[in-house]
Every structure is written in C-alpha cells, then in structure tokens.
Design a protein around this motif. Structure first.
Motif, PDB file in Angstrom:
ATOM      1  N   LEU A  23      42.908 -75.985  25.653  1.00 38.08           N
ATOM      2  CA  LEU A  23      44.128 -75.731  26.423  1.00 38.08           C
ATOM      3  C   LEU A  23      44.902 -77.025  26.673  1.00 38.08           C
ATOM      4  O   LEU A  23      46.138 -77.072  26.568  1.00 38.08           O
ATOM      5  N   ALA A  24      44.191 -78.103  27.000  1.00 36.52           N
ATOM      6  CA  ALA A  24      44.845 -79.389  27.225  1.00 36.52           C
ATOM      7  C   ALA A  24      45.514 -79.889  25.944  1.00 36.52           C
ATOM      8  O   ALA A  24      46.619 -80.437  25.968  1.00 36.52           O
ATOM      9  N   ALA A  25      44.783 -79.660  24.805  1.00 39.27           N
ATOM     10  CA  ALA A  25      45.368 -80.072  23.535  1.00 39.27           C
ATOM     11  C   ALA A  25      46.630 -79.270  23.219  1.00 39.27           C
ATOM     12  O   ALA A  25      47.637 -79.814  22.735  1.00 39.27           O
ATOM     13  N   ASN A  30      52.471 -78.777  22.969  1.00 42.57           N
ATOM     14  CA  ASN A  30      53.713 -78.144  23.436  1.00 42.57           C
ATOM     15  C   ASN A  30      54.690 -79.170  24.004  1.00 42.57           C
ATOM     16  O   ASN A  30      55.902 -79.098  23.787  1.00 42.57           O
ATOM     17  N   GLU A  31      54.171 -80.137  24.754  1.00 43.47           N
ATOM     18  CA  GLU A  31      55.026 -81.177  25.314  1.00 43.47           C
ATOM     19  C   GLU A  31      55.688 -82.004  24.208  1.00 43.47           C
ATOM     20  O   GLU A  31      56.873 -82.320  24.266  1.00 43.47           O
ATOM     21  N   GLN A  33      56.208 -81.002  21.094  1.00 45.15           N
ATOM     22  CA  GLN A  33      57.176 -80.159  20.411  1.00 45.15           C
ATOM     23  C   GLN A  33      58.433 -79.935  21.255  1.00 45.15           C
ATOM     24  O   GLN A  33      59.552 -79.877  20.728  1.00 45.15           O
ATOM     25  N   ALA A  34      58.261 -79.805  22.576  1.00 44.51           N
ATOM     26  CA  ALA A  34      59.424 -79.649  23.445  1.00 44.51           C
ATOM     27  C   ALA A  34      60.320 -80.890  23.378  1.00 44.51           C
ATOM     28  O   ALA A  34      61.551 -80.804  23.327  1.00 44.51           O
ATOM     29  N   GLY A  35      59.680 -82.065  23.374  1.00 44.90           N
ATOM     30  CA  GLY A  35      60.465 -83.293  23.240  1.00 44.90           C
ATOM     31  C   GLY A  35      61.190 -83.363  21.911  1.00 44.90           C
ATOM     32  O   GLY A  35      62.346 -83.801  21.836  1.00 44.90           O
ATOM     33  N   GLN A  36      60.519 -82.922  20.852  1.00 44.19           N
ATOM     34  CA  GLN A  36      61.144 -82.905  19.542  1.00 44.19           C
ATOM     35  C   GLN A  36      62.329 -81.932  19.499  1.00 44.19           C
ATOM     36  O   GLN A  36      63.370 -82.222  18.898  1.00 44.19           O
ATOM     37  N   LEU A  37      62.162 -80.762  20.159  1.00 47.45           N
ATOM     38  CA  LEU A  37      63.263 -79.796  20.198  1.00 47.45           C
ATOM     39  C   LEU A  37      64.472 -80.370  20.931  1.00 47.45           C
ATOM     40  O   LEU A  37      65.624 -80.185  20.510  1.00 47.45           O
TER      41      LEU A  37
END
Length: 317
Positions: A23-25, A30-31, A33-37
């Motif tokens: 889950l941590a991974a 996700n963090e 990928q969110a920054g990349q988005l």
C-alpha cells in the motif's frame, strides 16, 4: 495448539505487513504519477498557449501568422458590429454629386430637326425651352514641354575675366527630366505605392513622359534624401519634443533586405518614423524621446522604461 495459533497470528501479521508495504508503495507511485500529471498538464497548457500566439496577442510579427488562420483571426479581432452600416455614402456625409459649371470649354446644341407629331421641318423654329447637360472627359496626354537653358559665357572688356551664366539647379546636365516630372513619379511610387513598372507605364499613358524603370526606381532615393537635406526631420523632432503628449510604438517590417523595426513618435498632426532594432538605444536614435518631459502613450514594452523624465501612460492595446 498454542504454538499453531501463534504461527497463524505471526503469518497474518506478516501478511498485513506485506500489504502495508504494498500500500505504501502504491501511494508513493500515485504521488509520483500525480506530480507527473500536473507537470504534463502544465506542459500541454504552455504548448497550447504557444500555438495560439499570433501578431494580435503577442510581439510576433504579422508575417509569422499562419496563412490558414490569418483571415479568421483578423475577423475575430474586429470589434465592428456587422449589418449596422450599409455600404456606400452614410447619412450626414457630404455628397459628391457633380455640378454644372458656368463656362464649359465646348457647347454643342442638340435641337430636334423634325416634329415628332407630323414630321414638319423644325430647323428655323425658335427654341421654346432647353435643358443643360454636361460631360467632363479626360484628354489625351499632352506632349511634354522641353525647355532649353543656354548657359552663356562673356569676357569682360575691362579685365578680360570670363564669366559664366548660371542655369537652374535642376538643369545640371545636358538632358534630364524636370522637377514636375520627378514630383509626378514620386506621387505614384511613394504617395500611392504603385509598383515601379506600373508607375512607369502610367507616366507614359497619362503624362506623355517616357522614362526608364530604373529612373522611376531612383526617384524613391531622391525623395528620401529631401527631408534630411532640407532640415525637415530635425524641424519635426523639435516640434515633437514640445508636444504635451506623444504616442510611441514599434512594429516589425522589412528594411534594407532584412527584418527591422519601424519606430514611430507622433501626435495627431505630426509623425516621425525611423528604422532600427528594438533596444533602448534604437528607440533613442529617433532623437525625440531622450530628455522628453511630456506624456508618452505606449504599450507595455520594457524598452521604454529608461525614459524616466516622461510620464508614461498605457495605450488601449
């Protein structure tokens, strides 16, 4: 049995720990990928902004606008409401109707020769009433007038000195065209921006003057030298420096075979233009703005920021 329960609990704890790590991974992924988005969205927005830039919303020259969108962009920028103004003369504008003149060059009478009713001869019958109609027509080009200036020399009977007469400055060579011909050519190529070849043909057709295209092309240089030689430009600079407010601007244009900027300093009645780059020094080369203490109406270009003696006012653009 207790041992078995303990092993089961330890196995479940290990499974939960593994799930927590997964889950941590996933959260870390996700963090990222969110920054990349966010970065990609900003990049797309920047690219769309660059793609939408043209001469109307940026400092790009009009020549860089796409030929496929230029007309549409120009139409979209127009603030005029369509359909509110009919073509042609507008209400309240002075008319241009031709009027009769009192002394026409030629007068031709058009009497009836026979009666429309019975066919009787009307040649000797007096005129009962008449209506004036005038037609103004262009004449064929008159032949050019050639004036010969004979420069004479005389010997003084007292001292023997030979003195030579002076012809007008425009008669400096053996054969040349006069000031009026130069003025007509300059009016065509400089005043009305007619191409050189067409201006040469117009001189021949409308003035009876046959000149070479090279002569017509050279007229532009002669006209350009007149303001400087006569002191007109400096006089214009002095008048502009005394104006309470000036509009200044710069726009890209072709000059001397390359891309340059046309700088303008003007009032409602006076306009001075010069070409150069887009730096503060190029702006000052016009000889008007350095030391000017009035109001400068301009856009937001930072090249005018060094003119601290003047009060700066933003234009509508």
């Amino acid at each position: 049995m207790i041992r078995d329960l303990r092993e089961i609990i330890e196995a479940k704890d290990a499974a939960l720990a593994a799930k927590d790590l997964q889950l941590a991974a996933l959260r870390a992924t996700n963090e990222v990928q969110a920054g990349q988005l966010v970065a990609l969205a900003a990049r797309v927005e920047e690219l769309e902004r660059r793609k939408g830039r043209d001469s109307g919303n940026s400092g790009k020259p009009p020549s860089s606008d796409s030929i496929y969108t230029k007309k549409t962009a120009a139409r979209d920028r127009s603030q005029r409401e369509r359909g509110r103004r009919s073509p042609g003369k507008q209400p309240g504008e002075p008319g241009m109707t031709m009027k009769l003149i009192d002394n026409p060059d030629v007068r031709i009478e058009c009497p009836p020769t026979a009666c429309d009713g019975c066919g009787a001869d009307l040649v000797d019958v007096p005129v009962e009433r008449e209506q004036r109609r005038q037609v103004t027509e262009a004449q064929p080009a008159p032949p050019p007038v050639t004036t010969e200036f004979v420069v004479q020399a005389k010997r003084c009977s007292c001292c023997g000195t030979i003195s030579v007469g002076q012809a007008p400055p425009f008669a400096s060579g053996r054969a040349q065209f006069g000031p009026r011909t130069h003025a007509m050519a300059a009016n065509l190529v400089c005043g009305h921006h007619i191409p050189i070849k067409r201006a040469t043909l117009l001189l021949a057709q409308m003035a009876g003057i046959e000149v070479a295209t090279g002569w017509t092309a050279a007229v532009r240089g002669k006209v350009a030298a007149l303001p400087a030689d006569g002191g007109f430009a400096e006089h214009l600079r002095e008048l502009l420096r005394t104006a309470p407010a000036l509009h200044v601007d710069e726009t890209p244009a072709r000059a001397n075979g390359t891309l340059a900027y046309v700088h303008v300093a003007c009032t409602r009645y006076l306009t001075l233009m010069h070409t150069g780059g887009r730096t503060a020094g190029d702006i000052d080369d016009g000889g008007v703005l350095p030391g000017y203490r009035g109001i400068i109406v301009r856009d937001g270009y930072s090249g005018y920021a060094h003119l601290t003696d003047a009060l700066h006012a933003w234009c509508g653009a």
